[in-house]
Structure formats: structure tokens, C-alpha cells
Design an enzyme around this catalytic site. Structure first.
Site, short mmCIF file in Angstrom:
data_model
loop_
_atom_site.label_atom_id
_atom_site.label_comp_id
_atom_site.label_asym_id
_atom_site.label_seq_id
_atom_site.Cartn_x
_atom_site.Cartn_y
_atom_site.Cartn_z
N PHE A 11 21.32 15.97 -19.22
CA PHE A 11 22.18 15.78 -18.24
C PHE A 11 23.59 15.54 -18.55
CE2 PHE A 11 23.67 13.34 -14.31
CZ PHE A 11 22.81 14.09 -13.22
N GLU A 44 11.21 13.41 -16.92
CA GLU A 44 10.39 14.44 -17.43
C GLU A 44 10.08 14.43 -18.90
OE1 GLU A 44 11.87 15.32 -13.70
OE2 GLU A 44 13.11 15.16 -15.12
N ILE A 68 22.94 6.70 -16.72
CA ILE A 68 24.24 5.89 -16.39
C ILE A 68 23.99 5.29 -14.90
CG2 ILE A 68 26.73 5.53 -16.05
CD1 ILE A 68 27.11 7.91 -18.27
N HIS A 74 18.14 4.47 -7.61
CA HIS A 74 17.71 5.52 -8.54
C HIS A 74 17.82 5.14 -9.88
CE1 HIS A 74 16.50 9.51 -9.29
NE2 HIS A 74 17.60 9.70 -10.04
N ASN A 98 12.06 5.85 -28.77
CA ASN A 98 12.74 5.87 -27.37
C ASN A 98 14.17 5.80 -27.68
OD1 ASN A 98 13.80 5.90 -24.92
ND2 ASN A 98 12.28 4.06 -24.37
N ARG A 112 26.89 4.05 -27.90
CA ARG A 112 25.77 3.86 -28.32
C ARG A 112 25.12 5.40 -28.78
NH1 ARG A 112 26.65 -0.07 -25.03
NH2 ARG A 112 25.42 -1.92 -25.23
#
Length: 139
Positions: A11, A44, A68, A74, A98, A112
Site C-alpha cells: 500500500f 488479505e 497508518i 477502518h 508478523n 519502524r
């Protein structure tokens, strides 16, 4: 040599590039192979890992992406449900690291994701490798 699948929710290109760099460095530095698949978003990622696991081609998985916080609820749905999906897969015995970042803003995400800073992509890869080693010990 283990085959590790990196599943990235592509993204934010610049942030994902950093996460992938860290994950690849950790995997290859440990003497393993990495392959990458891309999915549209963090929701997904668990589904893609579940599909890949059915093939039996991979030994462990690294989930990467960035969520973010925005103006709506959402953020919570994506953050919580992607983590829940990954946790369900790990409870089924899949070794998964993860590395889906959930941050308040882009500055936190950069800190990060950057391999020269907190290197969460590398950390997720190392977690996947540690879980693979643990599964082999108990296997």
C-alpha cells in the site's frame, strides 16, 4: 535451507521497500531463500499465507505491511483483523513473523520500517525463523 515466503500488503511503496529490505537481509543472512508475493492490503495477508501453506512449498512466512491511522474506524478493523487472522494461522502451527506495522503516522512507520532504525521487517523475519526452529524441535 528453508524456503520463506514474504507476503506483503503493498500500500505504501516506500515503506514496504524498507520492510522487505530488512526481511530479505535477515532471511538471506541466515542462509535461507526468500520469495515475495504481493496482496492488496493487510486484510488479505492471512488468506494468502493460508493458500500458500496448502501448497507445502514453504517452511515459514513473513507478513509485511503498513497500516497508518486515518480519520475512521477502518484502522482498528484492519489492524485487529489482520493480526487475528495471523494469530489463528500460528495457532494452527504455521511459523509466521508478523511485520504488519500499525502506526499513528508516517514518521512512526518510517522509524519502524527502516532497516537502519528499528528494522521491523528484519525482526519479523527473525521471528518466523525462530518459530520454524521451534516447530522443528517439537516436530
Amino acid at each position: 535451507m528453508a524456503r520463506i515466503l514474504i507476503v506483503e500488503a503493498r500500500f505504501y511503496d516506500h515503506l514496504n521497500d524498507m520492510l522487505i529490505a530488512g526481511a530479505r537481509a535477515a532471511i538471506e543472512g541466515a542462509g535461507h531463500q526468500a520469495e515475495i508475493v504481493t496482496v492488496p492490503g493487510a486484510l488479505e495477508v492471512p488468506g494468502a499465507i493460508a493458500m500458500a501453506a496448502e501448497t507445502g512449498r514453504y517452511d515459514a512466512y513473513v507478513a509485511l505491511g503498513v497500516v497508518i491511522r486515518g480519520e475512521t474506524y477502518h484502522f482498528e478493523i484492519v489492524s485487529n483483523e489482520s493480526a487475528r487472522g495471523l494469530m489463528a494461522l500460528t495457532m494452527d502451527g504455521l511459523p509466521i513473523g508478523n511485520g504488519i506495522l500499525t502506526t499513528e503516522d508516517e514518521a512512526q512507520a518510517i522509524r519502524r520500517a527502516d532497516p537502519g532504525q528499528l528494522d521491523k521487517g528484519g525482526g519479523a523475519a527473525l521471528a518466523a525463523l525462530a518459530m520454524l526452529k521451534l516447530r522443528e524441535r517439537f516436530g
